[in-house]
Write a protein that holds these residues in place. Structure first.
Motif, PDB file in Angstrom:
ATOM      1  N   SER A 203       0.862  -1.282   0.075  1.00 57.85           N
ATOM      2  CA  SER A 203       0.061   0.048  -0.008  1.00 57.85           C
ATOM      3  C   SER A 203       0.853   1.327   0.043  1.00 57.85           C
ATOM      4  O   SER A 203       0.392   2.105  -0.698  1.00 57.85           O
ATOM      5  N   ASN A 399      -6.674  -0.191  -6.759  1.00 60.16           N
ATOM      6  CA  ASN A 399      -5.798  -0.538  -5.792  1.00 60.16           C
ATOM      7  C   ASN A 399      -6.584  -1.197  -4.801  1.00 60.16           C
ATOM      8  O   ASN A 399      -5.837  -2.051  -3.899  1.00 60.16           O
ATOM      9  N   TYR A 400      -7.758  -0.795  -4.395  1.00 61.77           N
ATOM     10  CA  TYR A 400      -8.127  -1.431  -3.186  1.00 61.77           C
ATOM     11  C   TYR A 400      -8.819  -2.944  -3.431  1.00 61.77           C
ATOM     12  O   TYR A 400      -8.778  -3.709  -2.748  1.00 61.77           O
ATOM     13  N   ILE A 403      -5.443  -4.859  -3.467  1.00 62.49           N
ATOM     14  CA  ILE A 403      -5.274  -4.935  -2.053  1.00 62.49           C
ATOM     15  C   ILE A 403      -5.989  -6.219  -1.184  1.00 62.49           C
ATOM     16  O   ILE A 403      -5.489  -7.024  -0.522  1.00 62.49           O
TER      17      ILE A 403
END
Length: 458
Positions: A203, A399-400, A403
């Motif tokens: 992150s 990106n979330y 992740i």
């Protein structure tokens, strides 16, 4: 979970059928012949470009030639080279390595074309910023009526860029090398903790964008390649008497498939071995898949052919050099026949056998850096696909998703992760190779002009 695993396995087998093999290998051979092996004569020039001799900070783009290659390599020099080779040898024996080499040589030509196209036909995203990659050279080079092909690539890229295989193997390496010898019981909880640690590290970098990703990769990747190279040379030195035997077996077994344990293909085990080598080679160097051109398309340059030459070095480094080193370490130590280990655990056994005191810990460091750096690059590829599909303002949302997928990769089975990524890599290759073959004559013309200008200068 068993039913899901079986379904994904069948999807992978279907995707990697004869049509894709013809497209990747046949298409790559066509490109190689079309350009008459010309780029291979300019390897020295490619290295000079990589060293920054032709860098111009005023050129369009975001990153240098060197940063573009290391960003692409941080995705390819990773678990495909350490774990993917081990998987190939476990299923196919020494002969699988030969077909990985064939894939790499053809892949060098494919990379030359796809990276050149990524600079030749850069497009603008919804924010007006220049972008490169298959989705852009399809729409800019072939026209807007080809956009469905670009959309298909981008949708597949959203899944293909997920880091589930790398995370899965990094977790397995951490368990086998650090936790189990320390007496820690491996469980879902321990894997989950490893997953959360990776989420934290990843992150910090990926939320900083391409600039932070490329700077981090350009520092980490070269150092780890050197460390890995030194460790494997130590292993080969201690098992020197076995090296000639197994090196020759790579060639002889490629056509006899004596150790192949997988499914037959085109009616025979040799066909199955060829397919295995091509698949693992494609996963190792990603030539024809379309991921690396997204990084090369961001290079600061006005000369597409220069970036094509730099990109061509990728398969040579990650498959012809790093994969070969891994394969010889596994073969020469004999662990591929003396243990039941697979994936990264098999490579760890080879390192422990070859350099008993520090081998497995040095491998753990290399695995950690290669895997984590690949997490950075793949996130960039995924955000590019998201940006193309839904607009640049939505790209960070990927990106979330990314992740969350790290946690999934850390807690699921190896076979499921391999088959999932294999399937979507195969699907990404279809639009990439079709568009590259159609646009190839334009690259050939540009290449001849560029190489002629070099001769005049010299």
């Amino acid at each position: 979970m068993e039913n899901i695993d079986r379904f994904i396995s069948e999807m992978s087998s279907l995707a990697w059928g004869l049509p894709l093999l013809i497209l990747l290998i046949g298409g790559g051979l066509y490109l190689l012949i079309r350009v008459r092996f010309l780029p291979f004569l300019y390897i020295g020039h490619a290295i000079n470009v990589l060293r920054g001799k032709y860098d111009n900070p005023n050129d369009d783009g975001e990153i240098t030639h060197f940063q573009a290659l290391t960003t692409a390599l941080s995705a390819t020099v990773g678990m495909g080279n350490i774990s993917g080779v081990a998987v190939a040898i476990t299923i196919g024996g020494p002969g699988a390595v030969f077909w990985m080499w064939v894939s790499a040589v053809i892949g060098m030509s494919t990379k030359f074309f796809t990276a050149s196209l990524s600079v030749m036909y850069r497009g603008k995203d919804s924010n007006g910023q220049l972008q490169g990659g298959p989705m852009y050279f399809i729409t800019e080079g072939l026209g807007k009526h080809w956009k469905p092909l670009a959309v298909f690539f981008s949708i597949c890229g959203l899944v293909g860029a997920l880091p589930v295989f790398n995370v899965n193997q990094l977790t397995q390496a951490f368990n086998d090398i650090i936790l189990v010898p320390s007496g820690v019981t491996i469980s879902f909880t321990s894997n989950l903790i490893v997953g959360f640690i990776l989420v934290g590290i990843t992150s910090v970098v990926i939320l900083g964008g391409l600039s932070r990703i490329s700077k981090t990769a350009s520092k980490l990747v070269p150092a780890m390649v050197v460390l890995y190279f030194v460790m494997v040379l130590l292993i080969l030195a201690t098992n020197f008497e076995n090296v000639p035997k197994y090196f020759s077996m790579i060639f002889t077994d490629a056509f006899s498939a004596s150790f192949y344990k997988g499914d037959s293909f085109l009616g025979g085990v040799v066909g199955g071995l060829i397919l295995l080598g091509i698949k693992r080679g494609a996963f190792s160097n990603e030539a024809g898949i379309g991921t690396a051109p997204m990084a090369h398309g961001a290079a600061k340059t006005k000369e597409p052919i220069r970036e094509g030459l730099v990109a061509m070095l990728g398969p040579a480094i990650d498959t012809l050099i790093v994969c070969t080193l891994t394969a010889l370490a596994i073969l020469a130590t004999g662990v591929w026949q003396s243990t039941e280990a697979n994936g990264v655990s098999l490579t760890a056994n080879a390192f422990e056998e070859g350099v008993p005191a520090i081998g497995k810990y040095a491998l753990m460091l290399c695995v950690a850096v290669f895997s984590i750096s690949s997490l950075f690059s793949y996130s960039y590829y995924g955000t590019k696909c998201m940006s193309f599909l839904f607009g640049a303002k939505h790209k960070e949302k990927y990106n979330y998703i990314y992740i969350v997928s790290i946690i999934i990769g850390a807690t699921t089975s190896l076979s499921m992760m391999i088959n999932l990524i294999d399937t979507f890599f195969a699907l990404m290759a279809i639009p990439t190779m079709i568009s590259t073959i159609i646009l190839a004559p334009r690259v050939v013309k540009k290449a001849r002009e560029y190489f002629s200008s070099l001769k005049k200068v010299n």
